[in-house]
Design a protein around this motif. Sequence first.
Motif, PDB file in Angstrom:
ATOM      1  N   HIS A   1       0.827  -1.213   0.000  1.00 55.50           N
ATOM      2  CA  HIS A   1       0.000   0.000   0.000  1.00 55.50           C
ATOM      3  C   HIS A   1       0.852   1.251   0.000  1.00 55.50           C
ATOM      4  O   HIS A   1       0.642   2.159  -0.808  1.00 55.50           O
ATOM      5  CB  HIS A   1      -0.910  -0.016   1.226  1.00 55.50           C
ATOM      6  N   ALA A   2       1.830   1.342   0.914  1.00 53.64           N
ATOM      7  CA  ALA A   2       2.667   2.534   1.010  1.00 53.64           C
ATOM      8  C   ALA A   2       3.940   2.193   1.780  1.00 53.64           C
ATOM      9  O   ALA A   2       3.966   1.251   2.572  1.00 53.64           O
ATOM     10  CB  ALA A   2       1.915   3.667   1.708  1.00 53.64           C
ATOM     11  N   VAL A   3       4.991   2.988   1.528  1.00 51.85           N
ATOM     12  CA  VAL A   3       6.258   2.841   2.238  1.00 51.85           C
ATOM     13  C   VAL A   3       6.626   4.209   2.804  1.00 51.85           C
ATOM     14  O   VAL A   3       6.772   5.178   2.059  1.00 51.85           O
ATOM     15  CB  VAL A   3       7.383   2.340   1.311  1.00 51.85           C
ATOM     16  N   VAL A   4       6.764   4.299   4.118  1.00 53.95           N
ATOM     17  CA  VAL A   4       7.064   5.565   4.783  1.00 53.95           C
ATOM     18  C   VAL A   4       8.563   5.639   5.051  1.00 53.95           C
ATOM     19  O   VAL A   4       9.158   4.700   5.584  1.00 53.95           O
ATOM     20  CB  VAL A   4       6.296   5.690   6.111  1.00 53.95           C
ATOM     21  N   SER A   5       9.172   6.756   4.660  1.00 53.44           N
ATOM     22  CA  SER A   5      10.611   6.946   4.854  1.00 53.44           C
ATOM     23  C   SER A   5      10.873   8.400   5.211  1.00 53.44           C
ATOM     24  O   SER A   5       9.957   9.226   5.258  1.00 53.44           O
ATOM     25  CB  SER A   5      11.376   6.564   3.584  1.00 53.44           C
ATOM     26  N   ASP A   6      12.162   8.733   5.433  1.00 53.87           N
ATOM     27  CA  ASP A   6      12.505  10.118   5.712  1.00 53.87           C
ATOM     28  C   ASP A   6      12.499  10.928   4.422  1.00 53.87           C
ATOM     29  O   ASP A   6      12.129  10.430   3.354  1.00 53.87           O
ATOM     30  CB  ASP A   6      13.857  10.216   6.421  1.00 53.87           C
ATOM     31  N   ASN A   7      12.925  12.172   4.499  1.00 49.84           N
ATOM     32  CA  ASN A   7      12.832  13.082   3.353  1.00 49.84           C
ATOM     33  C   ASN A   7      14.064  13.055   2.452  1.00 49.84           C
ATOM     34  O   ASN A   7      14.209  13.909   1.583  1.00 49.84           O
ATOM     35  CB  ASN A   7      12.613  14.527   3.849  1.00 49.84           C
TER      36      ASN A   7
ATOM     37  N   LYS B   1       4.510   3.393  -3.680  1.00 56.64           N
ATOM     38  CA  LYS B   1       3.920   4.621  -3.183  1.00 56.64           C
ATOM     39  C   LYS B   1       4.706   5.076  -1.960  1.00 56.64           C
ATOM     40  O   LYS B   1       4.614   4.479  -0.881  1.00 56.64           O
ATOM     41  CB  LYS B   1       2.445   4.413  -2.816  1.00 56.64           C
ATOM     42  N   GLY B   2       5.515   6.106  -2.111  1.00 58.33           N
ATOM     43  CA  GLY B   2       6.322   6.597  -1.012  1.00 58.33           C
ATOM     44  C   GLY B   2       5.633   7.717  -0.253  1.00 58.33           C
ATOM     45  O   GLY B   2       4.993   8.582  -0.840  1.00 58.33           O
ATOM     46  N   ILE B   3       5.742   7.678   1.066  1.00 55.44           N
ATOM     47  CA  ILE B   3       5.177   8.716   1.930  1.00 55.44           C
ATOM     48  C   ILE B   3       6.314   9.308   2.745  1.00 55.44           C
ATOM     49  O   ILE B   3       7.113   8.575   3.342  1.00 55.44           O
ATOM     50  CB  ILE B   3       4.107   8.144   2.879  1.00 55.44           C
ATOM     51  N   ARG B   4       6.399  10.621   2.769  1.00 51.81           N
ATOM     52  CA  ARG B   4       7.422  11.273   3.578  1.00 51.81           C
ATOM     53  C   ARG B   4       7.003  11.256   5.042  1.00 51.81           C
ATOM     54  O   ARG B   4       5.844  11.509   5.380  1.00 51.81           O
ATOM     55  CB  ARG B   4       7.638  12.715   3.123  1.00 51.81           C
ATOM     56  N   CYS B   5       7.948  10.951   5.904  1.00 48.78           N
ATOM     57  CA  CYS B   5       7.694  10.896   7.341  1.00 48.78           C
ATOM     58  C   CYS B   5       7.259  12.271   7.844  1.00 48.78           C
ATOM     59  O   CYS B   5       7.966  13.264   7.674  1.00 48.78           O
ATOM     60  CB  CYS B   5       8.953  10.435   8.065  1.00 48.78           C
ATOM     61  N   MET B   6       6.087  12.334   8.474  1.00 46.92           N
ATOM     62  CA  MET B   6       5.557  13.601   8.956  1.00 46.92           C
ATOM     63  C   MET B   6       6.435  14.192  10.053  1.00 46.92           C
ATOM     64  O   MET B   6       6.622  15.412  10.132  1.00 46.92           O
ATOM     65  CB  MET B   6       4.132  13.418   9.463  1.00 46.92           C
ATOM     66  N   ALA B   7       7.005  13.330  10.890  1.00 53.61           N
ATOM     67  CA  ALA B   7       7.854  13.818  11.983  1.00 53.61           C
ATOM     68  C   ALA B   7       9.109  14.487  11.441  1.00 53.61           C
ATOM     69  O   ALA B   7       9.541  15.525  11.947  1.00 53.61           O
ATOM     70  CB  ALA B   7       8.219  12.665  12.917  1.00 53.61           C
ATOM     71  N   HIS B   8       9.713  13.917  10.392  1.00 54.62           N
ATOM     72  CA  HIS B   8      10.893  14.522   9.786  1.00 54.62           C
ATOM     73  C   HIS B   8      10.551  15.874   9.156  1.00 54.62           C
ATOM     74  O   HIS B   8      11.334  16.830   9.241  1.00 54.62           O
ATOM     75  CB  HIS B   8      11.480  13.602   8.714  1.00 54.62           C
ATOM     76  N   THR B   9       9.384  15.940   8.520  1.00 54.76           N
ATOM     77  CA  THR B   9       8.977  17.190   7.870  1.00 54.76           C
ATOM     78  C   THR B   9       8.711  18.278   8.903  1.00 54.76           C
ATOM     79  O   THR B   9       9.066  19.448   8.700  1.00 54.76           O
ATOM     80  CB  THR B   9       7.724  16.962   7.009  1.00 54.76           C
ATOM     81  N   ILE B  10       8.094  17.919  10.014  1.00 55.30           N
ATOM     82  CA  ILE B  10       7.875  18.886  11.094  1.00 55.30           C
ATOM     83  C   ILE B  10       9.217  19.347  11.659  1.00 55.30           C
ATOM     84  O   ILE B  10       9.385  20.531  11.995  1.00 55.30           O
ATOM     85  CB  ILE B  10       6.990  18.274  12.199  1.00 55.30           C
TER      86      ILE B  10
ATOM     87  N   PRO C   1       1.151   4.065   8.314  1.00 51.35           N
ATOM     88  CA  PRO C   1       1.531   5.021   9.359  1.00 51.35           C
ATOM     89  C   PRO C   1       1.910   6.355   8.732  1.00 51.35           C
ATOM     90  O   PRO C   1       2.115   6.443   7.517  1.00 51.35           O
ATOM     91  CB  PRO C   1       2.743   4.361  10.014  1.00 51.35           C
ATOM     92  N   CYS C   2       1.985   7.398   9.539  1.00 54.18           N
ATOM     93  CA  CYS C   2       2.349   8.714   9.007  1.00 54.18           C
ATOM     94  C   CYS C   2       3.803   9.065   9.315  1.00 54.18           C
ATOM     95  O   CYS C   2       4.289  10.123   8.904  1.00 54.18           O
ATOM     96  CB  CYS C   2       1.420   9.799   9.544  1.00 54.18           C
ATOM     97  N   THR C   3       4.510   8.199  10.034  1.00 53.48           N
ATOM     98  CA  THR C   3       5.925   8.426  10.334  1.00 53.48           C
ATOM     99  C   THR C   3       6.691   7.119  10.180  1.00 53.48           C
ATOM    100  O   THR C   3       6.099   6.033  10.140  1.00 53.48           O
ATOM    101  CB  THR C   3       6.140   8.945  11.771  1.00 53.48           C
ATOM    102  N   SER C   4       8.010   7.237  10.125  1.00 54.65           N
ATOM    103  CA  SER C   4       8.869   6.051  10.077  1.00 54.65           C
ATOM    104  C   SER C   4       9.381   5.712  11.471  1.00 54.65           C
ATOM    105  O   SER C   4      10.482   5.193  11.641  1.00 54.65           O
ATOM    106  CB  SER C   4      10.054   6.297   9.130  1.00 54.65           C
ATOM    107  N   THR C   5       8.563   5.996  12.475  1.00 58.70           N
ATOM    108  CA  THR C   5       8.964   5.800  13.872  1.00 58.70           C
ATOM    109  C   THR C   5       9.329   4.349  14.170  1.00 58.70           C
ATOM    110  O   THR C   5      10.263   4.086  14.938  1.00 58.70           O
ATOM    111  CB  THR C   5       7.832   6.251  14.812  1.00 58.70           C
ATOM    112  N   ASP C   6       8.601   3.395  13.568  1.00 54.79           N
ATOM    113  CA  ASP C   6       8.882   1.987  13.847  1.00 54.79           C
ATOM    114  C   ASP C   6      10.301   1.615  13.444  1.00 54.79           C
ATOM    115  O   ASP C   6      10.983   0.878  14.153  1.00 54.79           O
ATOM    116  CB  ASP C   6       7.875   1.094  13.117  1.00 54.79           C
ATOM    117  N   SER C   7      10.747   2.117  12.298  1.00 54.05           N
ATOM    118  CA  SER C   7      12.117   1.828  11.864  1.00 54.05           C
ATOM    119  C   SER C   7      13.128   2.514  12.776  1.00 54.05           C
ATOM    120  O   SER C   7      14.199   1.961  13.076  1.00 54.05           O
ATOM    121  CB  SER C   7      12.325   2.285  10.414  1.00 54.05           C
ATOM    122  N   GLU C   8      12.807   3.730  13.220  1.00 56.95           N
ATOM    123  CA  GLU C   8      13.727   4.440  14.119  1.00 56.95           C
ATOM    124  C   GLU C   8      13.815   3.733  15.464  1.00 56.95           C
ATOM    125  O   GLU C   8      14.891   3.653  16.071  1.00 56.95           O
ATOM    126  CB  GLU C   8      13.260   5.885  14.286  1.00 56.95           C
TER     127      GLU C   8
END
Length: 622
Positions: free
Chosen positions: A242-248, A262-271, A577-584
């Motif tokens: 469905h989607a892959v969340v990573s940093d920017n 489908k890449g999603i930018r990590c919301m936490a990194h963008t903030i 998810p909206c962040t890559s927190t799990d990987s971090e």
Amino acid sequence: MSAVWKHFKVSEKEAKTAVCRHCSAELSRGGASAKTYSTSSLIYHLKSRHPEHHAEYEKDTAAATATAAAKRKVAPSPRTPTPSVADFLEKAKKFANDSAKAKGITKRIMEFIALDDQPFSVVEDVGFRRLIDHIEPRYTIPSRRHFSDVCLPEMYNVVSTNVHELLATDIAALSFTTDIWSSDVSPTSMLSLTAQWIDTDFKLQKIVLHSQEFRGSHTAVAISEAFANMFDTWRIDRSKVHAVVSDNARNMAKAMEDSNLKGIRCMAHTIQLAVNEGLLSQRSIADVIAIGRKIVGHFKHSPLAYARLQSIQEQFGMPQKRFQQDVSTRWNSTYYMLESLFAQKRVLATYIADHDLPATFTAYQWVLIENVLSLLAPFEQITKEISSSDASVADVIPLLAALKRLLNKEAETDHGVKTTKSALLEAVSSRFSQADSEPLYCIATVLDPRYKDHYLDVGKKMRTREMIQAELDLGKPLGDGDGQVMHSAGDENSAESKRARTTDEPRTVSLSDMFDEILQENNPFARQRTSSTAQQLDGYLSEVPIPRSNNPLEFWRTNQGRFPDLAQMARRYLSAPCTSTDSERLFSAASHVIDEKRNRLSCEKAEKLLFIKKNLPLFLKK
């Protein structure tokens, strides 16, 4: 009553003395009170001075015991047989290495090593070996090499088989997080891949698939090839991705594009990037942060200074706390640093009266710190929310809408930070400019029963409804990789800004107030009922959103009978998810696996240890 009193009587002069009926000898009863009296001395007197009466006493005692046993309808307990030499030898015999008991203990030790980040050398430590020998002397601890070369691969294979079986279940869609980590204690880089999905019971499931060694240059091509290998290893159908969340990072974004994912930018990194822009835009705030770092650094590197600080904290009756050190890659660490300094304002003032500091805050700067904390509080709240284990892409649009509206409102705490506030609003709007036009975000938001379509303008509501309806009718996802971007019928940000600037709030408003405000303004518009799926969508959107504190997956589990097609679609879109927190968080665990005591651990073994640590708890029997 003991049979011995047939031969003795209590002395009339002293209760703690007994008189022999045969020789009138006075004997102590052995205690200071009735609770501590005993008959031991009396029985010994009979045995040594009156053997014939002692034999009578034993006969009476045996008869009394037999009578009591008969009354209880049980036979007198036989004497425990004396163990033979063969029994002693059998109990002292060591377990065979292939015995079930030895294998069970070895398995538990391997679990202990993997789950608790223990080095393999722990099995050679004196304290650990003494503990095992005390618990089970018959067990022989295998060598550290046996655990690393035999037990670790065996346990990895068992957990891997369970993960394969889990991935073979009914999964509507898989979402992933990924990140690249480099160790501080060894020349090692690792690429992570974690997966999550919503099962048929509408529960969020999470597993770790990879934290593999990533050698060479971190190019987009190399990352793309690594993803292909990881998906092939786990036999993951690309249609379910469905989607892959990573940093920017650009290389990661390019890798997603090359892999047709489908890449999603990590919301936490963008903030993080947006807050950095805003804070650095105002020189006075940058100066405050610099002074704060000097003060914290002074106490961090001087035990004497910290001891003096503790004494002052005790005088004020305050808990002894260290100041928070900020980290450049975590904006909220700067927030926590300023917060810890502001909380110790009186303590610092007292310390400065008698001791020197490399830098101090002026009265104006203390006020500025308070206002900066008030300004950044919503960002800190958002960061916590999106970093939670159950946050999803459905939270992005509502959180941004509430945040931008709050930044547009004037507050009493704006004094000295208006420039930063404007810069923060501009940075958030710029870096998230495409968020409310991204189909994946829009559809997920509407399918979240806490938000529905209340956070979209009229044009986006219509377009999102069309996409949801099309997917319901065709039975396949739309908008995930087709490059479609929705365009608003009007300028939502400008409208919000205009409304906000004309509003004069007498009190400090919070992020939560913004959610309530938006929900009150956006009522569902009239919808025409046509097909059964359209009726489901109309019925769902016509209902009042559930409270934000409720679990959206619980809503769909309860209401899947009423909205069956929408519920299955929600399983897909709410899985991301909206962040890559799990990987971090995975790499936070990696830093404990590859540490000073295990800096020569191979990446292959480190990955297996991480894989077991994160996935084994899913399959352990409670």
